[in-house]
Design a protein around this motif. Structure first.
Motif, PDB file in Angstrom:
ATOM      1  N   LEU A  68       0.827  -1.204   0.000  1.00 13.59           N
ATOM      2  CA  LEU A  68       0.000   0.000   0.000  1.00 13.59           C
ATOM      3  C   LEU A  68       0.864   1.257   0.000  1.00 13.59           C
ATOM      4  O   LEU A  68       0.509   2.256  -0.634  1.00 13.59           O
ATOM      5  CB  LEU A  68      -0.931  -0.006   1.216  1.00 13.59           C
ATOM      6  N   CYS A  70      -6.846   3.821  -3.962  1.00 10.16           N
ATOM      7  CA  CYS A  70      -5.519   3.286  -3.665  1.00 10.16           C
ATOM      8  C   CYS A  70      -5.583   1.798  -3.342  1.00 10.16           C
ATOM      9  O   CYS A  70      -4.727   1.014  -3.775  1.00 10.16           O
ATOM     10  CB  CYS A  70      -4.886   4.050  -2.499  1.00 10.16           C
ATOM     11  N   ARG A  71      -6.578   1.405  -2.596  1.00  8.53           N
ATOM     12  CA  ARG A  71      -6.698  -0.010  -2.227  1.00  8.53           C
ATOM     13  C   ARG A  71      -7.128  -0.867  -3.413  1.00  8.53           C
ATOM     14  O   ARG A  71      -6.652  -2.004  -3.565  1.00  8.53           O
ATOM     15  CB  ARG A  71      -7.652  -0.139  -1.038  1.00  8.53           C
ATOM     16  N   LEU A  96      -4.067  -1.301  -5.512  1.00  9.41           N
ATOM     17  CA  LEU A  96      -3.163  -2.306  -4.959  1.00  9.41           C
ATOM     18  C   LEU A  96      -3.596  -3.710  -5.386  1.00  9.41           C
ATOM     19  O   LEU A  96      -2.772  -4.518  -5.832  1.00  9.41           O
ATOM     20  CB  LEU A  96      -3.143  -2.200  -3.435  1.00  9.41           C
TER      21      LEU A  96
END
Length: 278
Positions: free
Chosen positions: A6, A30-31, A34
């Protein structure tokens, strides 16, 4: 497929971004980025294409009168759109064509959803509203590059005077939290700062939170109309479009005013630098 963390994704975020992106989108984007980077081989252009598809489905939902579904899909489309740049920077797979595709995708989403809403509601006033939304959205994209051209022309005038000047804008781009009052650098925004002495404190406050000072940009304009307002009904979309459209126009006017002051400051700085260098 990958071993990204992350922290790797967070490092790909822009140094400053819109407050809507920072607080309402990036925590999700962002997650998802990832998971995408570690478990798929999808390219940034592929993500842009997916974002465009979701934008079209969002427009279809607005046209069908399903405002909440349209809002959710618009948010998801923009979230995916925020992922493509992160993946490109993370893996070094960005391309010039990707920049064009990203721009077209943004315009397609806004235009399709605006006229999708107008189609769903019917009436001349809905068409006028859609035309106004699209016109304002296009204006800011035309206005921004032109203001950059004016700024660069002013900077070139200072460069032509000699001395290899360093500009405040470049220092702040490298470090948004830097103090711009260093006498060794050229500050074409000094007239603006004199008129608005609170601005640097405001800028630093936002910069610590990774938020840019243009608080009503196109991103907030789109989010207010197509994500938040639909949850409160048709009337809310009309009034929100009018209110945020006025705010967007005001912020664009402020950018024009600031650029005009910078151009005048360049006219003042050039003779002074010529005297010093001679």
């Amino acid at each position: 497929m990958g071993g990204f963390t992350l922290d790797d994704i967070l490092a790909t975020r822009k140094p400053r971004d819109s407050w809507w992106t920072v607080f309402a989108v990036d925590p999700v984007a962002c997650r998802l980025a990832l998971l995408t980077a570690n478990h798929t081989s999808i390219t940034p252009n592929g993500l842009t294409g997916l974002s465009m598809l979701l934008g079209v489905v969002s427009a279809a939902s607005f046209a069908a009168g399903s405002l909440a579904a349209g809002a959710a899909l618009f948010y998801l489309s923009f979230t995916v759109d925020c992922m493509d740049g992160k993946i490109a920077r993370l893996k070094g797979t960005g391309s010039p064509f990707g920049l064009w595709l990203d721009y077209v995708g943004d315009r397609l989403r806004v235009g399709a959803c605006a006229f999708g809403f107008a189609l769903g509601q019917g009436g001349v006033e809905s068409l006028w509203l859609a035309a106004g939304i699209v016109s304002l959205d296009l204006f800011r994209y035309v206005n921004g590059p032109q203001l950059l051209n004016v700024r660069e022309a002013a900077r070139n005038r200072v460069r032509a005077a000699g001395g290899d000047p360093v500009f405040v804008e470049d220092v702040l781009l490298a470090n948004p939290l830097a103090d711009p009052r260093d006498a060794s650098i050229v500050d074409l925004q000094s007239a603006f700062r004199r008129r608005f002495p609170w601005f640097d404190r405001f800028r630093l406050f936002l910069g610590r939170r990774r938020v840019r000072t243009h608080l009503m940009s196109g991103i907030e304009f789109h989010a207010a109309i197509f994500v938040i307002a639909p949850l409160f009904g048709v009337a809310a979309m009309f009034w929100t479009a009018l209110a945020t459209g006025a705010l967007l126009a005001a912020f664009e006017a402020a950018l024009v005013y600031r650029t005009w002051l910078a151009a005048r400051e360049a006219d003042r700085v050039v003779p002074e630098r010529v005297k010093v260098l001679v």
